[in-house]
Design an enzyme around this catalytic site. Structure first.
Site, PDB file in Angstrom:
ATOM      1  N   ASP A   1      28.224  15.554  15.491  1.00 59.94           N
ATOM      2  CA  ASP A   1      28.402  15.043  16.859  1.00 59.94           C
ATOM      3  C   ASP A   1      29.673  15.629  17.486  1.00 59.94           C
ATOM      4  O   ASP A   1      29.964  15.396  18.664  1.00 59.94           O
ATOM      5  CB  ASP A   1      28.369  13.512  16.917  1.00 59.94           C
ATOM      6  N   SER A   2      30.395  16.442  16.714  1.00 60.47           N
ATOM      7  CA  SER A   2      31.492  17.239  17.291  1.00 60.47           C
ATOM      8  C   SER A   2      30.976  18.134  18.409  1.00 60.47           C
ATOM      9  O   SER A   2      31.763  18.617  19.221  1.00 60.47           O
ATOM     10  CB  SER A   2      32.164  18.088  16.210  1.00 60.47           C
TER      11      SER A   2
ATOM     12  N   LYS B   1      23.829  11.754   8.544  1.00 60.96           N
ATOM     13  CA  LYS B   1      25.209  11.420   8.163  1.00 60.96           C
ATOM     14  C   LYS B   1      25.670  10.240   8.995  1.00 60.96           C
ATOM     15  O   LYS B   1      25.416  10.212  10.214  1.00 60.96           O
ATOM     16  CB  LYS B   1      26.152  12.605   8.387  1.00 60.96           C
TER      17      LYS B   1
ATOM     18  N   GLU C   1      37.353  13.490   5.325  1.00 58.37           N
ATOM     19  CA  GLU C   1      38.027  14.212   6.417  1.00 58.37           C
ATOM     20  C   GLU C   1      39.487  13.762   6.531  1.00 58.37           C
ATOM     21  O   GLU C   1      39.773  12.550   6.581  1.00 58.37           O
ATOM     22  CB  GLU C   1      37.294  13.950   7.755  1.00 58.37           C
TER      23      GLU C   1
ATOM     24  N   GLU D   1      29.162   7.417   9.487  1.00 66.63           N
ATOM     25  CA  GLU D   1      30.579   7.202   9.188  1.00 66.63           C
ATOM     26  C   GLU D   1      30.808   5.777   8.681  1.00 66.63           C
ATOM     27  O   GLU D   1      30.140   4.847   9.137  1.00 66.63           O
ATOM     28  CB  GLU D   1      31.430   7.436  10.454  1.00 66.63           C
TER      29      GLU D   1
ATOM     30  N   ASP E   1      23.894  14.364  12.309  1.00 70.83           N
ATOM     31  CA  ASP E   1      24.988  13.396  12.414  1.00 70.83           C
ATOM     32  C   ASP E   1      24.544  12.293  13.376  1.00 70.83           C
ATOM     33  O   ASP E   1      24.163  12.580  14.520  1.00 70.83           O
ATOM     34  CB  ASP E   1      26.198  14.146  12.990  1.00 70.83           C
TER      35      ASP E   1
END
Ligand code: KIV
Length: 267
Positions: free
Chosen positions: A45-46, A114, A183, A116, A84
């Protein structure tokens, strides 16, 4: 179906073979990276920052992630494609997460999702894994929590934080995650976590001991030259190449040197 599976990644960890991951947002780069033998293409999602110019990942939508993951899937044969999941597509409840992650799997053909977060997400990871959705975890600096974390800062420097990260990693493994991104975590802590887990860790700004490494493609290509960070090694300087190519094109058009006869059609 990609040839790299969750099982391949576990075997790589067991054999001590490093896992190579890069972010990827479209079919063109997917073809290039897949041909280079990259193991995991993460549709991060960056992309909301790198491509869309937003200040954070928070405003990325599920529709956007599905759109980009479809492109990456079309350009990929060998690598594992991971979608993501964007902010609030999986945090509300395990059922909501199942609906949205299931949509990502069905509509893109990705191999995994993915999400978080650590212990608070364990029940959600379990729910997803139980229906056959492979889940990659993400700990340390979790960009969707950037406001709560007080900025893009290294995580786990204090003992209490480090202890929580270790417990988070174990909780994700116990819930069935097949890998965990670490990260912006101090290298010694990432090393301890990596040794304590049977599933692979994929580091970004987490030192050399992780089982694999991931970077944002546009950063390591030197294409996103508005971003620099200690952990990013630039393997090319494409931003300057692009500016120079555009400058030369502009000069040639303005001076009437492009197109030449070799670029033009006769009758
Ligand atoms: O969104 C992303 O690109 C990521 C990587 C930085 C791990 O989550």
């Amino acid at each position: 179906m990609s040839s790299i599976t969750t099982r391949t990644l576990l075997e790589m960890k067991e054999k001590g073979e490093r896992i190579v991951a890069l972010t990827c947002y479209d079919a063109l780069f997917a073809r290039l990276l897949d041909a280079s033998g990259v193991d995991i293409l993460l549709v991060g999602d960056s992309l909301n920052q790198v491509l869309a110019g937003a200040p954070s990942t928070l405003s990325a939508t599920l529709d956007q992630m599905i759109y980009h993951t479809n492109m990456v899937r079309r350009g990929t044969e060998h690598a594992m494609v991971v979608c993501d999941m964007p902010f609030l597509s999986y945090q509300i409840s395990p059922e909501d997460a199942l609906r949205n992650c299931g949509r990502a799997m069905k509509e893109t053909g990705c191999n995994a999702v993915k999400i978080e977060g650590g212990q608070p997400m364990a029940a959600t990871v379990r729910r997803l894994v139980d229906v056959g959705i492979p889940v990659m975890g993400h700990l340390g600096l979790t960009p969707q929590s950037v406001h709560a974390l007080g900025g893009y800062r290294v995580q786990g420097r204090e003992d209490a934080e480090a202890g929580r990260l270790k417990a988070d990693a174990t909780a994700l493994q116990d819930a069935g995650a097949f890998a965990v991104v670490l990260e912006l975590v101090p290298a010694p802590l990432a090393s301890q976590i990596t040794k304590s887990l049977s599933i692979p860790t994929i580091g970004i700004g987490a030192g050399p001991a992780c089982d694999g490494q991931v970077l944002v493609l546009h950063d390591m290509l030197g294409l996103n030259d508005q971003f620099s960070a200690k952990f990013v090694k630039k393997y090319a300087a494409l931003a300057e190449d692009v500016r120079e190519a555009a400058r030369v094109f502009a000069a040639e058009v303005r001076e009437g040197r492009y197109p030449g006869p070799e670029h033009s059609f006769g009758k």
